[in-house]
Design a protein around this motif. Structure first.
Motif, PDB file in Angstrom:
ATOM      1  N   GLN A  58     -37.242  -4.083   2.041  1.00 58.10           N
ATOM      2  CA  GLN A  58     -38.934  -3.746   1.351  1.00 58.10           C
ATOM      3  C   GLN A  58     -39.380  -2.735   1.952  1.00 58.10           C
ATOM      4  O   GLN A  58     -39.596  -2.758   4.052  1.00 58.10           O
ATOM      5  N   VAL A  59     -40.404  -2.216   1.519  1.00 58.13           N
ATOM      6  CA  VAL A  59     -41.181  -1.396   2.275  1.00 58.13           C
ATOM      7  C   VAL A  59     -42.852  -1.977   2.038  1.00 58.13           C
ATOM      8  O   VAL A  59     -43.020  -1.950   1.251  1.00 58.13           O
ATOM      9  N   PHE A  60     -43.414  -2.078   2.890  1.00 58.73           N
ATOM     10  CA  PHE A  60     -45.225  -2.221   2.721  1.00 58.73           C
ATOM     11  C   PHE A  60     -45.550  -1.043   3.488  1.00 58.73           C
ATOM     12  O   PHE A  60     -45.531  -0.360   5.377  1.00 58.73           O
ATOM     13  N   LEU A  61     -46.660   0.002   2.518  1.00 58.56           N
ATOM     14  CA  LEU A  61     -47.162   1.447   3.273  1.00 58.56           C
ATOM     15  C   LEU A  61     -48.955   0.627   3.427  1.00 58.56           C
ATOM     16  O   LEU A  61     -49.252  -0.350   2.858  1.00 58.56           O
ATOM     17  N   PRO A  62     -49.271   1.014   4.699  1.00 59.32           N
ATOM     18  CA  PRO A  62     -51.200   0.503   4.921  1.00 59.32           C
ATOM     19  C   PRO A  62     -51.820   0.858   4.002  1.00 59.32           C
ATOM     20  O   PRO A  62     -51.789   2.642   3.332  1.00 59.32           O
ATOM     21  N   ALA A  63     -52.979   0.329   4.408  1.00 57.65           N
ATOM     22  CA  ALA A  63     -54.119   0.765   3.793  1.00 57.65           C
ATOM     23  C   ALA A  63     -54.333   2.621   3.840  1.00 57.65           C
ATOM     24  O   ALA A  63     -54.342   3.541   5.074  1.00 57.65           O
ATOM     25  N   GLY A  64     -54.498   3.411   2.918  1.00 56.72           N
ATOM     26  CA  GLY A  64     -54.669   4.616   2.716  1.00 56.72           C
ATOM     27  C   GLY A  64     -53.662   5.826   3.101  1.00 56.72           C
ATOM     28  O   GLY A  64     -53.788   6.968   3.047  1.00 56.72           O
ATOM     29  N   ARG A  72     -49.564  11.051   8.478  1.00 55.05           N
ATOM     30  CA  ARG A  72     -47.890  10.614   8.776  1.00 55.05           C
ATOM     31  C   ARG A  72     -48.252   9.651   9.619  1.00 55.05           C
ATOM     32  O   ARG A  72     -49.692   9.000  10.426  1.00 55.05           O
ATOM     33  N   TRP A  73     -47.458   8.888   9.823  1.00 56.21           N
ATOM     34  CA  TRP A  73     -47.777   7.045  10.137  1.00 56.21           C
ATOM     35  C   TRP A  73     -46.660   6.618  11.097  1.00 56.21           C
ATOM     36  O   TRP A  73     -45.576   7.111  10.821  1.00 56.21           O
ATOM     37  N   PRO A  74     -47.018   5.796  11.872  1.00 49.92           N
ATOM     38  CA  PRO A  74     -46.032   4.862  12.527  1.00 49.92           C
ATOM     39  C   PRO A  74     -44.786   3.830  11.546  1.00 49.92           C
ATOM     40  O   PRO A  74     -45.513   4.022  10.361  1.00 49.92           O
ATOM     41  N   VAL A  75     -44.057   3.813  12.019  1.00 49.81           N
ATOM     42  CA  VAL A  75     -43.446   2.698  11.731  1.00 49.81           C
ATOM     43  C   VAL A  75     -42.860   1.516  12.031  1.00 49.81           C
ATOM     44  O   VAL A  75     -42.590   1.308  13.319  1.00 49.81           O
ATOM     45  N   THR A  76     -43.300   0.574  11.857  1.00 49.37           N
ATOM     46  CA  THR A  76     -43.090  -1.007  12.232  1.00 49.37           C
ATOM     47  C   THR A  76     -41.116  -1.500  11.975  1.00 49.37           C
ATOM     48  O   THR A  76     -41.618  -1.894  10.444  1.00 49.37           O
ATOM     49  N   VAL A 105     -41.307  -2.347   7.398  1.00 47.05           N
ATOM     50  CA  VAL A 105     -39.891  -2.147   6.862  1.00 47.05           C
ATOM     51  C   VAL A 105     -39.470  -2.966   7.361  1.00 47.05           C
ATOM     52  O   VAL A 105     -39.126  -3.332   8.152  1.00 47.05           O
ATOM     53  N   ALA A 106     -38.510  -3.894   6.040  1.00 46.13           N
ATOM     54  CA  ALA A 106     -38.086  -5.084   6.156  1.00 46.13           C
ATOM     55  C   ALA A 106     -36.985  -5.406   5.296  1.00 46.13           C
ATOM     56  O   ALA A 106     -36.996  -5.071   4.784  1.00 46.13           O
ATOM     57  N   PRO A 107     -35.303  -4.520   6.760  1.00 44.76           N
ATOM     58  CA  PRO A 107     -34.546  -5.019   6.111  1.00 44.76           C
ATOM     59  C   PRO A 107     -33.847  -6.268   5.797  1.00 44.76           C
ATOM     60  O   PRO A 107     -34.254  -7.451   6.360  1.00 44.76           O
ATOM     61  N   ASP A 108     -32.566  -6.328   5.153  1.00 42.16           N
ATOM     62  CA  ASP A 108     -31.914  -7.530   5.154  1.00 42.16           C
ATOM     63  C   ASP A 108     -30.927  -7.690   6.185  1.00 42.16           C
ATOM     64  O   ASP A 108     -29.410  -6.776   6.242  1.00 42.16           O
ATOM     65  N   GLY A 109     -31.097  -8.749   6.892  1.00 43.88           N
ATOM     66  CA  GLY A 109     -30.395  -8.712   8.216  1.00 43.88           C
ATOM     67  C   GLY A 109     -29.023 -10.413   7.921  1.00 43.88           C
ATOM     68  O   GLY A 109     -29.104 -10.138   8.979  1.00 43.88           O
ATOM     69  N   GLY A 149     -41.710   9.951  12.542  1.00 40.56           N
ATOM     70  CA  GLY A 149     -39.790  10.444  12.794  1.00 40.56           C
ATOM     71  C   GLY A 149     -39.810  10.535  14.291  1.00 40.56           C
ATOM     72  O   GLY A 149     -38.746  11.790  14.145  1.00 40.56           O
ATOM     73  N   THR A 150     -40.391   9.513  14.750  1.00 35.44           N
ATOM     74  CA  THR A 150     -40.287  10.370  16.364  1.00 35.44           C
ATOM     75  C   THR A 150     -40.410   8.464  16.842  1.00 35.44           C
ATOM     76  O   THR A 150     -40.250   7.701  16.503  1.00 35.44           O
ATOM     77  N   ARG A 151     -39.565   8.123  18.281  1.00 36.56           N
ATOM     78  CA  ARG A 151     -39.172   7.394  18.824  1.00 36.56           C
ATOM     79  C   ARG A 151     -40.649   6.518  19.366  1.00 36.56           C
ATOM     80  O   ARG A 151     -41.116   5.211  18.891  1.00 36.56           O
ATOM     81  N   ALA A 152     -41.321   7.125  19.955  1.00 33.31           N
ATOM     82  CA  ALA A 152     -43.442   7.254  20.015  1.00 33.31           C
ATOM     83  C   ALA A 152     -43.437   6.609  19.609  1.00 33.31           C
ATOM     84  O   ALA A 152     -44.445   5.457  19.504  1.00 33.31           O
ATOM     85  N   GLU A 153     -43.717   6.230  17.787  1.00 32.41           N
ATOM     86  CA  GLU A 153     -44.859   6.071  17.260  1.00 32.41           C
ATOM     87  C   GLU A 153     -43.394   4.983  15.801  1.00 32.41           C
ATOM     88  O   GLU A 153     -43.094   5.129  14.809  1.00 32.41           O
ATOM     89  N   GLN A 154     -41.887   3.773  16.400  1.00 33.94           N
ATOM     90  CA  GLN A 154     -41.450   3.733  16.112  1.00 33.94           C
ATOM     91  C   GLN A 154     -41.462   2.428  16.577  1.00 33.94           C
ATOM     92  O   GLN A 154     -40.966   2.257  18.093  1.00 33.94           O
ATOM     93  N   ALA A 155     -41.456   1.003  15.891  1.00 32.73           N
ATOM     94  CA  ALA A 155     -41.462  -0.568  16.544  1.00 32.73           C
ATOM     95  C   ALA A 155     -40.923  -1.453  16.406  1.00 32.73           C
ATOM     96  O   ALA A 155     -40.158  -0.870  15.168  1.00 32.73           O
ATOM     97  N   VAL A 156     -39.804  -2.495  16.781  1.00 34.86           N
ATOM     98  CA  VAL A 156     -39.377  -3.462  16.005  1.00 34.86           C
ATOM     99  C   VAL A 156     -39.457  -4.850  16.262  1.00 34.86           C
ATOM    100  O   VAL A 156     -39.980  -5.028  17.726  1.00 34.86           O
ATOM    101  N   ILE A 157     -39.944  -5.607  15.661  1.00 34.18           N
ATOM    102  CA  ILE A 157     -40.872  -6.865  15.815  1.00 34.18           C
ATOM    103  C   ILE A 157     -39.865  -7.899  14.719  1.00 34.18           C
ATOM    104  O   ILE A 157     -39.073  -7.881  13.577  1.00 34.18           O
ATOM    105  N   GLY A 158     -39.255  -9.607  15.011  1.00 32.55           N
ATOM    106  CA  GLY A 158     -38.654 -10.172  14.814  1.00 32.55           C
ATOM    107  C   GLY A 158     -38.916 -11.029  14.854  1.00 32.55           C
ATOM    108  O   GLY A 158     -39.003 -11.922  16.334  1.00 32.55           O
TER     109      GLY A 158
END
Length: 453
Positions: A58-64, A72-76, A105-109, A149-158
């Motif tokens: 599942q993917v959730f887009l930011p306001a705007g 372009r946008w970062p991805v968490t 972005v919420a993948p199925d783990g 599309g760069t590492r500098a704009e990618q986060a991971v949380i869980g």
């Protein structure tokens, strides 16, 4: 965001290629998409050889996002805990991201997938969660949506199992994430309760998931005879790999907190779980301190392993993630990294261990344009990042010997480093211990200096 707007999202061309200048073919494909039922996002169906059946994300887009079509946008990336799937994120955290300027972005783990490529008694995957997320899903998301599309704009949380996934993926792939956040994460697979849970996980995967039901110890193998495989994924053992990732480690201590639980039996039942992950988090925190790895550490005190605690940790983490996105940092100029994989690539470095070498750690230390140090055994093949474009030759100097090596047209240098005879016995086995694996002389250390002519 409405369902209609979800279908208005256009396909965006991949923004960037890999460092070598050619994009690898992605075996994963988007084969379906539909709005999330409540209209707040979109659910993609992905076909991939990493699993035995298509998986969902599942993917959730930011306001705007729709109103600013050139932005372009970062991805968490959000990794859920045990017995969850891609549907967990929105009901637990959706209201907390209304002002968060990032695609989520919420993948199925899997119910108990542990975000790893499973050993399966030596047969390998499926399931292959790490390969799917780092090598397949990230490029698909970058292609489908307007990301940096760069590492500098990618986060991971869980949270929970997802916290383990966050830190094992970040430690094994520090070039994929600018920041990583564990929320009450089970971040030490050497603790007996976590080890027991992981050992039984392969028999507990719910029927109908996109992965195979397997025999016990399917994730990493027997924790005694295959101990090196466990260590090669354990955030505590790999803590030094995280020095170039902005880290947050958050936990409660497992004591009931009536101000949070409010007699909620599902939260109170998680007190023993939180007590365990608190010990795991403390072990991880302590190792980060020993290794000199900077990180945010927050022990909230009383609180259990429940949704109210996860929500507080999640909300408290967002400002730190946003700060990382607001101040993107370049890749490090020199890296230190270790891995058990026979072949690995990290920050543009590519290393292949001696094929005659048994499974063991190989350490890459202070690797940069001026040189590197390796610790291991056997003949190791090294390819540098494209440091030397336009340079006619580079002197590779080691042990008093100098070799002139010509870079390829991309500026990469390829050479071998001799680390003594390849060890015949897998590390952390009885045979390797008898051979002296715990002695200072067991592994060979070799420094290499690189001098452009």
């Amino acid at each position: 965001m409405s369902a209609g707007r979800a279908y208005a999202w256009g396909v965006v061309a991949l923004a960037s290629l890999c460092l070598s200048g050619t994009a690898k073919a992605n075996p994963a494909k988007i084969v379906g998409e539909q709005p999330v039922d409540d209209g707040h996002g979109i659910e993609l169906t992905i076909s991939t050889p990493a699993f035995s059946a298509p998986v969902k994300v599942q993917v959730f887009l930011p306001a705007g996002y729709d109103a600013q079509p050139r932005r372009r946008w970062p991805v968490t990336y959000y990794l859920h805990g045990a017995q969850g799937d891609q549907t967990r994120f929105w009901p637990w955290y959706g209201d907390l991201i209304k002002d968060f300027p990032s695609i989520v972005v919420a993948p199925d783990g899997g119910w108990l997938g542990w975000y790893s490529d499973w050993y399966n008694g030596g047969a390998g995957g499926p399931p292959m969660y790490e390969t799917y997320i780092t090598d397949q899903l990230i490029p698909l998301i970058d292609q489908r949506f307007r990301t940096f599309g760069t590492r500098a704009e990618q986060a991971v949380i869980g949270e929970s199992m997802g916290g383990y996934g966050v830190m094992t993926l970040a430690a094994r792939n520090p070039d994929a994430w600018a920041t990583a956040v564990s929320l009450s994460g089970a971040v030490d697979n050497s603790s007996l309760p976590v080890m027991a849970l992981m050992s039984g996980s392969s028999t507990a995967q719910e029927a109908g998931q996109a992965q195979q039901i397997a025999a016990p110890n399917g994730v990493y193998g027997d924790p005694v005879t295959q101990r090196i495989r466990w260590r090669g994924h354990n955030p505590v053992d790999l803590a030094s790999n995280l020095r170039d990732v902005v880290l947050q480690v958050r936990t409660f201590d497992g004591a009931p907190n009536p101000l949070i639980e409010n007699n909620d039996p599902t939260s109170i039942a998680g007190c023993s779980e939180e007590n365990e992950v608190h010990r795991d988090s403390v072990s991880f925190h302590d190792q980060l301190l020993v290794d000199g790895v900077a990180h945010v550490w927050r022990d909230y005190g009383p609180g259990c392993h429940g949704i109210p605690e996860f929500r507080r940790e999640f909300a408290d983490s967002l400002p730190g993630i946003k700060t990382v996105f607001d101040h993107p940092q370049p890749a490090p100029t020199a890296i230190t990294y270790e891995s058990i994989e026979p072949h690995f690539s990290v920050f543009g470095w590519d290393l292949t261990a001696d094929p005659a070498r048994a499974l063991e750690f190989l350490q890459l230390r202070q690797a940069g344009r001026d040189g590197l140090t390796l610790v291991g055994s056997g003949t190791t093949q090294v390819t540098t990042p494209p440091f030397f474009k336009g340079v006619e030759a580079v002197d590779v100097i080691s042990d008093g010997e100098t070799r002139a090596v010509t870079p390829d047209r991309d500026g990469r240098l390829r050479f071998s480093v001799e680390l003594g005879a390849p060890h015949p016995d897998q590390q952390d086995t009885a045979a390797a211990r008898l051979d002296g694996q715990d002695s200072a002389a067991y592994f060979t250390t070799r420094s290499v200096k690189l001098v452009a002519r």
